[in-house]
Design a protein around this motif. Structure first.
Motif, short mmCIF file in Angstrom:
data_model
loop_
_atom_site.label_atom_id
_atom_site.label_comp_id
_atom_site.label_asym_id
_atom_site.label_seq_id
_atom_site.Cartn_x
_atom_site.Cartn_y
_atom_site.Cartn_z
N GLY A 1 -1.97 55.68 20.96
CA GLY A 1 -1.68 56.69 21.98
C GLY A 1 -0.76 57.78 21.47
N TRP B 1 -1.64 61.70 20.87
CA TRP B 1 -0.78 62.70 21.51
C TRP B 1 -0.25 63.71 20.49
CZ3 TRP B 1 4.83 62.99 21.57
CH2 TRP B 1 5.32 63.93 22.46
N TYR C 1 -9.35 58.63 21.05
CA TYR C 1 -8.48 57.47 21.17
C TYR C 1 -9.15 56.21 20.63
CZ TYR C 1 -5.58 53.86 23.23
OH TYR C 1 -4.78 52.77 23.40
#
Length: 108
Positions: free
Chosen positions: A26, A30, A36
Motif C-alpha cells: 500500500g 501510494w 496494487y
C-alpha cells in the motif's frame, strides 16, 4: 499436540507476513503508483523466499562459527529452540511456499 502447535505457529507467521506485505504494498503504491495487486504479489514472493531461506537460525549460526572457534566455545546445540516448534523445513513448507504461490497467482 505438537502438530497443532506447529500449525498455529505457521498460521501466525503467515498472518504477520501477509499483514506486513499488504501495508508495504500500500505504501509502495501510494509513493510510486502502479497496480496494487502486482506490487502485493511481488512483495509476497520476496517475503516468502526470504522466509524460506532464513526461516531458522542456520545463517546466524554459520556466521558465528568462526568467532566461537576462535574463543574456544562449544558449538551451539539445537535443543534450546526458544519454544519454537517449526524447523526451517516446516517454515519453508507451511509459510514460505504458500506466500510464493499466492504471489505468483496474484501476478499472473
Amino acid at each position: 499436540m505438537t502438530v497443532v502447535r506447529g500449525l498455529r505457529e505457521a498460521l501466525l507467521l503467515l498472518v504477520i507476513a501477509v499483514a506486513v506485505v499488504t501495508s508495504a504494498a500500500g505504501v509502495w503504491v501510494w509513493v510510486a503508483g502502479g497496480e496494487y495487486t502486482v506490487r502485493l504479489g511481488m512483495g509476497l514472493m520476496v517475503v516468502g523466499a526470504l522466509l524460506g531461506v532464513t526461516g531458522d537460525l542456520t545463517l546466524s549460526r554459520i556466521g558465528m562459527m568462526g568467532a566461537r572457534a576462535t574463543f574456544g566455545s562449544a558449538p551451539e546445540r539445537e535443543a534450546a529452540s526458544g519454544g519454537r516448534v517449526l524447523t526451517g523445513v516446516g517454515i519453508f513448507l507451511f509459510v514460505g511456499l504458500p506466500l510464493i504461490v499466492l504471489g505468483v497467482l496474484l501476478i499472473s
